[in-house]
Scaffold this motif. Structure first.
Motif, PDB file in Angstrom:
ATOM      1  N   ALA A   1      -6.815   2.183   6.954  1.00 16.82           N
ATOM      2  CA  ALA A   1      -7.973   2.210   6.331  1.00 16.82           C
ATOM      3  C   ALA A   1      -7.598   0.618   5.449  1.00 16.82           C
ATOM      4  O   ALA A   1      -8.546  -0.621   5.604  1.00 16.82           O
ATOM      5  CB  ALA A   1      -8.845   3.134   6.172  1.00 16.82           C
ATOM      6  N   TYR A   2      -7.252   1.179   4.788  1.00 17.92           N
ATOM      7  CA  TYR A   2      -6.468   0.080   3.851  1.00 17.92           C
ATOM      8  C   TYR A   2      -6.152  -1.695   4.641  1.00 17.92           C
ATOM      9  O   TYR A   2      -6.903  -2.273   4.633  1.00 17.92           O
ATOM     10  CB  TYR A   2      -5.604   0.794   1.937  1.00 17.92           C
ATOM     11  CG  TYR A   2      -6.192   1.572   1.410  1.00 17.92           C
ATOM     12  CD1 TYR A   2      -7.898   1.866   1.586  1.00 17.92           C
ATOM     13  CD2 TYR A   2      -5.155   2.122   0.964  1.00 17.92           C
ATOM     14  CE1 TYR A   2      -8.420   1.981   0.679  1.00 17.92           C
ATOM     15  CE2 TYR A   2      -5.938   2.790  -0.325  1.00 17.92           C
ATOM     16  CZ  TYR A   2      -7.433   2.957  -0.345  1.00 17.92           C
ATOM     17  OH  TYR A   2      -7.932   3.619  -1.011  1.00 17.92           O
ATOM     18  N   GLY A   3      -4.987  -0.623   5.410  1.00 16.90           N
ATOM     19  CA  GLY A   3      -4.277  -1.474   5.838  1.00 16.90           C
ATOM     20  C   GLY A   3      -5.108  -2.564   7.031  1.00 16.90           C
ATOM     21  O   GLY A   3      -5.342  -4.286   6.624  1.00 16.90           O
TER      22      GLY A   3
ATOM     23  N   ILE B   1       0.929  -1.069  -0.423  1.00 15.13           N
ATOM     24  CA  ILE B   1      -0.194  -0.153  -0.393  1.00 15.13           C
ATOM     25  C   ILE B   1       0.664   1.370  -0.041  1.00 15.13           C
ATOM     26  O   ILE B   1       1.814   0.853   0.506  1.00 15.13           O
ATOM     27  CB  ILE B   1      -1.049  -0.492   1.636  1.00 15.13           C
ATOM     28  CG1 ILE B   1      -1.651  -1.420   1.131  1.00 15.13           C
ATOM     29  CG2 ILE B   1      -1.643   1.523   0.897  1.00 15.13           C
ATOM     30  CD1 ILE B   1      -2.463  -1.818   2.687  1.00 15.13           C
ATOM     31  N   ALA B   2       0.904   1.975  -0.928  1.00 15.96           N
ATOM     32  CA  ALA B   2       1.701   3.434  -1.171  1.00 15.96           C
ATOM     33  C   ALA B   2       0.482   4.342  -1.186  1.00 15.96           C
ATOM     34  O   ALA B   2      -0.564   4.768  -2.331  1.00 15.96           O
ATOM     35  CB  ALA B   2       2.682   3.578  -1.957  1.00 15.96           C
TER      36      ALA B   2
ATOM     37  N   LEU C   1     -15.382  -2.841  -2.344  1.00 12.88           N
ATOM     38  CA  LEU C   1     -15.264  -2.937  -3.691  1.00 12.88           C
ATOM     39  C   LEU C   1     -13.881  -3.333  -3.524  1.00 12.88           C
ATOM     40  O   LEU C   1     -13.331  -3.611  -4.242  1.00 12.88           O
ATOM     41  CB  LEU C   1     -15.752  -1.744  -4.298  1.00 12.88           C
ATOM     42  CG  LEU C   1     -15.129  -1.436  -5.461  1.00 12.88           C
ATOM     43  CD1 LEU C   1     -15.454  -2.607  -6.069  1.00 12.88           C
ATOM     44  CD2 LEU C   1     -15.671  -0.335  -5.987  1.00 12.88           C
ATOM     45  N   LEU C   2     -12.776  -2.780  -2.264  1.00 14.69           N
ATOM     46  CA  LEU C   2     -11.640  -2.723  -2.896  1.00 14.69           C
ATOM     47  C   LEU C   2     -11.413  -4.196  -2.191  1.00 14.69           C
ATOM     48  O   LEU C   2      -9.733  -4.427  -2.771  1.00 14.69           O
ATOM     49  CB  LEU C   2     -10.897  -2.101  -0.911  1.00 14.69           C
ATOM     50  CG  LEU C   2      -9.534  -2.199  -0.340  1.00 14.69           C
ATOM     51  CD1 LEU C   2      -8.742  -1.528  -1.264  1.00 14.69           C
ATOM     52  CD2 LEU C   2      -9.533  -1.426   1.081  1.00 14.69           C
TER      53      LEU C   2
ATOM     54  N   GLU D   1      -2.597 -10.438   2.963  1.00 14.00           N
ATOM     55  CA  GLU D   1      -1.230 -10.587   3.745  1.00 14.00           C
ATOM     56  C   GLU D   1      -0.972  -8.756   2.866  1.00 14.00           C
ATOM     57  O   GLU D   1      -0.102  -8.677   2.499  1.00 14.00           O
ATOM     58  CB  GLU D   1      -0.062 -10.923   3.525  1.00 14.00           C
ATOM     59  CG  GLU D   1       0.464 -10.095   4.953  1.00 14.00           C
ATOM     60  CD  GLU D   1       1.693 -11.511   4.655  1.00 14.00           C
ATOM     61  OE1 GLU D   1       2.934 -10.981   5.670  1.00 14.00           O
ATOM     62  OE2 GLU D   1       2.424 -12.465   3.849  1.00 14.00           O
ATOM     63  N   VAL D   2      -0.475  -7.821   4.205  1.00  8.91           N
ATOM     64  CA  VAL D   2      -0.424  -6.375   3.790  1.00  8.91           C
ATOM     65  C   VAL D   2       1.781  -6.621   4.084  1.00  8.91           C
ATOM     66  O   VAL D   2       1.217  -7.083   5.733  1.00  8.91           O
ATOM     67  CB  VAL D   2      -1.117  -5.024   4.204  1.00  8.91           C
ATOM     68  CG1 VAL D   2      -0.330  -4.029   3.912  1.00  8.91           C
ATOM     69  CG2 VAL D   2      -1.973  -5.256   3.780  1.00  8.91           C
TER      70      VAL D   2
END
Length: 240
Positions: free
Chosen positions: A17-19, A7-8, A113-114, A29-30
């Motif tokens: 939030a994305y994580g 994620i950037a 959706l993500l 897995e992030v």
């Protein structure tokens, strides 16, 4: 199998939030969360994640240049890049597509959706956010649409045809891909098997020298070979 994600984004709240959303998925897995494009490129090359989720506007090296370095024509072993965007950034996303981005995601989209977008990019099976992607691709045409018979207006010089012509069935597949259909939906609409769709797409990619299905769709819209200007709203509503 676990999908690894980088994620950037320069906004800590967005990264967090994305994580949380992606990290909560049992099959994801992030592996890195960074705030700028230069770090994203360095970490992506080191970690080789399945999906790089990049913001466009970042300090220093922005997401457009990071996409070019990670997925562009000169990248020796390109990675899959998913761009996070907003409606007012069409011109930037157009450049990202040219740099090899596999899909686009609206930042104000739902968590579901993500997750769907990351899975689709990892599997290379769909254009992400079809409404957004088709809208962007339409901006790439001079007239903003194409005629029902697959040609642009009379003032246009005609399609930029590949060296080896596409077959009629390959063009059918390309038209549906350009309208945001998944492989499964293409198979259903054309009454063929999923493996047949994949075979046609592989042939189209070779003929067009396209790196992914986004470039196939871009070629279709740029050269007026889409099925028509309507988005088939009835079909899309039926999918929801």
């Amino acid at each position: 199998m676990t999908t690894t994600i980088l994620i950037a984004d320069d906004q800590p709240m967005i990264r967090s939030a994305y994580g949380m959303i992606l990290g909560a998925q049992p099959d994801m897995e992030v592996v890195a969360s960074v705030a700028d494009g230069a770090t994203a490129v360095r970490e992506a090359r080191r970690l080789r994640p399945d999906v790089c989720l990049l913001d466009i506007r970042m300090p220093g090296l922005d997401g457009l240049e990071a996409t070019r370095l990670l997925a562009g024509p000169q990248a020796p072993d390109p990675l899959r890049v998913l761009i996070a965007t907003t409606f007012d950034l069409d011109e930037y996303v157009y450049r990202a597509l040219r740099h090899g981005a596999c899909g686009f995601l609206l930042k104000d989209g739902s968590p579901a959706l993500l997750v769907e977008a990351v899975r689709a990019v990892a599997a290379d099976t769909a254009l992400i956010s079809p409404a957004v992607t088709v809208r962007l691709l339409r901006h790439m045409t001079e007239a903003g649409d194409c005629t029902g018979d697959g040609r642009r207006g009379a003032a246009d010089t005609g399609p930029d045809l590949p060296g080896q012509p596409l077959t009629t069935r390959e063009l059918d597949v390309v038209r549906l891909v350009a309208r945001g259909r998944t492989n499964e939906e293409v198979a259903a609409e054309l009454y063929v098997s999923l493996s047949t769709v994949k075979t046609h797409l592989g042939s189209v990619q070779r003929k067009l020298a396209a790196r992914n299905r986004v470039e196939i769709a871009a070629w279709a819209w740029e050269n007026g070979v889409c099925a028509g200007r309507e988005e088939s709203d009835g079909h899309r509503r039926g999918r929801r």
